[in-house]
Design an enzyme around this catalytic site. Structure first.
Site, PDB file in Angstrom:
ATOM      1  N   ASP A  48     -96.251 -87.504  31.772  1.00 59.01           N
ATOM      2  CA  ASP A  48     -97.161 -88.590  32.046  1.00 59.01           C
ATOM      3  C   ASP A  48     -98.609 -88.095  32.458  1.00 59.01           C
ATOM      4  OD1 ASP A  48     -97.613 -91.092  33.390  1.00 59.01           O
ATOM      5  OD2 ASP A  48     -96.553 -90.821  35.101  1.00 59.01           O
ATOM      6  N   TYR A  86     -88.040 -83.849  35.971  1.00 60.20           N
ATOM      7  CA  TYR A  86     -86.863 -84.711  36.501  1.00 60.20           C
ATOM      8  C   TYR A  86     -85.752 -84.033  36.367  1.00 60.20           C
ATOM      9  CZ  TYR A  86     -89.459 -88.873  37.525  1.00 60.20           C
ATOM     10  OH  TYR A  86     -90.346 -90.022  38.078  1.00 60.20           O
ATOM     11  N   SER A 118     -86.992 -87.113  30.744  1.00 60.73           N
ATOM     12  CA  SER A 118     -86.358 -86.530  32.240  1.00 60.73           C
ATOM     13  C   SER A 118     -85.907 -85.143  32.026  1.00 60.73           C
ATOM     14  CB  SER A 118     -85.003 -87.195  32.380  1.00 60.73           C
ATOM     15  OG  SER A 118     -85.319 -88.632  32.668  1.00 60.73           O
TER      16      SER A 118
END
Length: 168
Positions: free
Chosen positions: A34, A122, A118
């Site tokens: 991100d 994550y 993910s």
């Protein structure tokens, strides 16, 4: 079924119609993929995120913005489940890939570069993250012709290559 191409490299340099961002719910930038996408794409991506997603985005959903300075037309943002925080429902991760392909079809994107959603900060276990990516992309009806799965390191890239379907 799109051709799945494993790529060892930086997702922000992929010359495709759409680059997939593993975003967070707030849709205001963050770490990992991100942060890299927001840094490389410039402030237009954040401006578009604020305008298009004033309330953020739900886990498992996807939406698009401009790609700013990236070598793509669009960024398709998706919010993967945070395994490290206890979000361990595999269906949410599968939904990310399906929704990205749906958004890509709405945009008319034919080439899409995905990170392993993910699997970074994550904490989704890497072998399963690879399996979900390959299984979901190959089983979702789409007009996308090429899905690049971009790995930043040698271990994820090796797992991707091993997981390729026979036709890839």
């Amino acid at each position: 079924m799109p051709t799945i191409t494993p790529v060892l490299g930086d997702i922000t340099t992929q010359e495709v119609d759409a680059i997939v961002n593993a975003a967070n719910n707030a849709m205001r930038g963050g770490g990992g993929v991100d942060g890299a996408i927001h840094r490389a794409g410039g402030p237009d991506i954040l401006r578009d995120c604020i305008a298009r997603f004033p309330d953020g985005l739900a886990t498992g959903d996807a939406g698009w913005t401009t790609a700013g300075d990236l070598p793509a037309r669009w960024v398709i943002h998706t919010v993967g489940p945070n395994y490290a925080a206890g979000q361990r429902d595999r269906a949410l991760l599968e939904s990310c890939y399906r929704r990205v392909l749906e958004v890509a079809d709405e945009l008319g994107a034919r080439t899409v570069a995905f990170p392993l959603i993910s699997a970074g900060v994550y904490g989704w276990p890497l072998p399963d993250a690879v399996a979900v990516a390959v299984e979901t992309i190959t089983s979702t009806p789409t007009k996308v012709e090429e899905a690049r799965l971009v790995a930043l390191g040698d271990n994820p890239f090796a797992l991707l290559r091993e997981a390729m379907p026979p036709s890839a």
